[in-house]
Write a protein that holds these residues in place. Structure first.
Motif, PDB file in Angstrom:
ATOM      1  N   LEU A 194       0.831  -1.216   0.000  1.00  0.00           N
ATOM      2  CA  LEU A 194       0.000   0.000   0.000  1.00  0.00           C
ATOM      3  C   LEU A 194       0.863   1.263   0.000  1.00  0.00           C
ATOM      4  CD1 LEU A 194      -2.887  -1.037   2.416  1.00  0.00           C
ATOM      5  CD2 LEU A 194      -2.879  -1.017  -0.074  1.00  0.00           C
ATOM      6  N   GLN A 195       2.079   1.124   0.581  1.00  0.00           N
ATOM      7  CA  GLN A 195       2.989   2.274   0.609  1.00  0.00           C
ATOM      8  C   GLN A 195       3.382   2.692  -0.810  1.00  0.00           C
ATOM      9  OE1 GLN A 195       4.021   3.646   3.760  1.00  0.00           O
ATOM     10  NE2 GLN A 195       4.460   5.347   2.371  1.00  0.00           N
ATOM     11  N   GLU A 252       0.588   4.676  -1.973  1.00  0.00           N
ATOM     12  CA  GLU A 252       0.534   5.975  -1.269  1.00  0.00           C
ATOM     13  C   GLU A 252       1.604   6.913  -1.815  1.00  0.00           C
ATOM     14  OE1 GLU A 252       0.475   5.798   3.012  1.00  0.00           O
ATOM     15  OE2 GLU A 252       0.896   7.937   3.174  1.00  0.00           O
ATOM     16  N   ASP A 253       2.822   6.371  -2.004  1.00  0.00           N
ATOM     17  CA  ASP A 253       3.907   7.214  -2.523  1.00  0.00           C
ATOM     18  C   ASP A 253       3.569   7.762  -3.908  1.00  0.00           C
ATOM     19  OD1 ASP A 253       5.233   6.717  -0.224  1.00  0.00           O
ATOM     20  OD2 ASP A 253       6.591   5.196  -1.060  1.00  0.00           O
ATOM     21  N   GLY A 256       0.604   8.516  -4.784  1.00  0.00           N
ATOM     22  CA  GLY A 256      -0.593   9.361  -4.660  1.00  0.00           C
ATOM     23  C   GLY A 256      -1.848   8.686  -5.198  1.00  0.00           C
ATOM     24  N   SER A 293      -5.147   6.442  -4.479  1.00  0.00           N
ATOM     25  CA  SER A 293      -6.003   5.953  -3.398  1.00  0.00           C
ATOM     26  C   SER A 293      -6.560   4.593  -3.792  1.00  0.00           C
ATOM     27  CB  SER A 293      -7.073   7.000  -3.109  1.00  0.00           C
ATOM     28  OG  SER A 293      -8.344   6.484  -3.310  1.00  0.00           O
TER      29      SER A 293
END
Ligand code: ASP
Length: 454
Positions: A333-334, A337-338, A340, A342
């Motif tokens: 998930l990182q 997230e990195d 951007g 969702s």
């Protein structure tokens, strides 16, 4: 007391305005009336808000605005003439527009655009108030500025300043008669006009309903009720019954997967304040519509609606002994997230982890880099992206504790030869989601409808 909101199609012409006056006068509890700008009169028509945007853009370019200005005034003039309201209101609207236009060079472009967009609702509220008077009934226009509708954030995408609830509630304590209130805009603390996102009159209605603790928030539109599935896909649903009541949770799940009748963001203030929301039809006011509320009586084993939404993709990651690797899910998930991005859901197996994201956030040209990052950070055995997925959403409080609901859905899909790509059910049991190939969407919705409602 009831707060009622009428959308653009409910106020597109004189006939519609008369229907609105009739509806409001038919129930003395209807005291606060939130109006949109006049919408489309027919399919090829342009909404007044879009005419205003065109007018504002022409003014910002420094070009001649006569034509666009005339087009906006004409919409109100036509309504005023058909409603026999006299010329005074048209002159007031013309003067108001000229005053706004004169600020094209003194405001920042985004501020000017909002000032112009807000003219649609503001002038319509004034016109509707005069229409009540013409019918011999008093209705007072109320200004968002005087009542404390204070917004913050970005112009064109503003949100309510939470302090406004206290101001609005004070402004409406002990008020008399009927109030006509323009939707879609408010004022910043600095006194500038700011608008909610498009369709924002729904937000205004919902905020006012919460601020005055209304008994119900009536949202008048152009459908009799919310249907259990999309009538464009399942035609017979139109003849059948609409949904009489649903809970906020059911509404949220259905809206997530594309039920377009209501905007779940817009009703947040009413939901938080536990105000029942009634979706009704301006053209068939005797229909009770759909009531959306905190709880309802449920029949075990029943479903309230079936929704479907296209445009999903699934990142599939496989690695032998993944379940023993601490931090695998977090690192996956990182990566997103990195970047951007969702994510929507994360169904998993023993040695596989999937992440469902909206395709718009993972276009083909970004895929390579994301795959590379996943390989680098997680060293998987296999990683791929499955595209063109549709989420089918089966929703109903009545599914809780009832065995066989998912089996029934899978059987229905299997009976028409549709293979299931993924299943996801939250612990609330109020819904489950099934991912299928988008090409199978219509057939899948029809077969689910038959299974649960047929
Ligand atoms: N008139 C605005 C729009 O067209 C807001 C609304 O109708 O709710 O987006």
């Amino acid at each position: 007391m009831k707060v009622c909101k009428f959308g653009g199609s409910s106020l597109a012409n004189a006939t519609q305005v008369n229907k609105v006056v009739d509806i409001v006068l038919s129930d003395p509890a209807r005291r606060i009336v939130v109006v949109s700008a006049p919408g489309k009169r027919h399919s090829g028509d342009t909404k007044v808000t879009d005419l205003l945007i065109a007018l504002a853009e022409t003014a910002l370019k420094g070009e001649n605005t006569d034509r666009q200005f005339g087009a906006v005034v004409e919409r109100y003039a036509e309504m005023a003439s058909e409603l026999k309201l006299g010329d005074d209101i048209v002159h007031r609207i013309e003067a108001d527009l000229s005053e706004r236009l004169a600020q094209a060079t003194s405001l920042r472009p985004e501020e000017f655009l909002d000032l112009m967009k807000a003219a649609g609702e503001d002038n319509n509220a004034k016109l509707v108030a005069v229409a009540f008077e013409a019918r011999g009934r008093k209705a007072r226009y109320a200004s968002p500025k005087d009542t404390g509708m204070v917004l913050r954030g970005r112009f064109g995408d503003a949100e309510l300043d939470p302090d406004s609830y206290a101001w609005l509630s004070r402004a409406f304590s002990n008020f008399e008669g009927i109030v006509i209130y323009p939707g879609f805009f408010g004022y910043t603390r600095e006194g500038k006009v700011a608008t909610f996102p498009r369709g924002g009159s729904d937000i205004t209605g919902s905020i006012l309903a919460a601020a005055v603790c209304a008994d119900v928030y009536e949202n008048f539109t152009d459908v009799d009720s919310v249907y259990p599935c999309d009538p464009r896909i399942v035609e017979e649903v139109k003849e059948g019954e609409g949904i009489p009541t649903m809970t906020y949770r059911e509404m949220r799940e259905l809206a997530y997967a594309g039920f377009g009748v209501f905007n779940d963001d817009a009703v947040i203030p009413a939901v938080k304040a536990r105000i029942p929301i009634n979706i009704r039809n301006t053209n068939h006011p005797s229909e009770p519509g759909t009531m959306i509320q905190q709880s309802r009586r449920v029949v075990p084993g029943t479903v309230v609606g079936i929704a479907s939404a296209d445009g999903f993709c699934n990142i599939v990651v496989e690695k032998y002994l993944m379940n023993r690797e601490i931090g695998f899910g977090r690192r996956l998930l990182q990566v997103l997230e990195d970047a951007g991005i969702s994510y929507e859901h994360t169904p998993s197996g023993v040695d596989s982890q999937c992440v469902v994201v909206k395709e718009q956030f993972l276009p083909k040209d970004r895929e390579h880099k994301i795959m590379q990052d996943i390989r680098e950070k997680l060293d998987p055995d296999f990683v791929t992206v499955e595209r063109d997925l549709t989420m089918l959403m089966v929703v109903g409080e009545g599914m809780c504790y009832t065995p066989g609901m998912l089996a029934k859905a899978c059987l229905a899909l299997a009976s028409v030869g549709i293979s299931v790509s993924m299943v996801n059910q939250g612990s609330s049991e109020v819904s489950f989601m099934i991912a299928i190939r988008s090409k199978d969407r219509d057939l899948a919705v029809r077969s689910l409808y038959k299974a649960f409602f047929g």
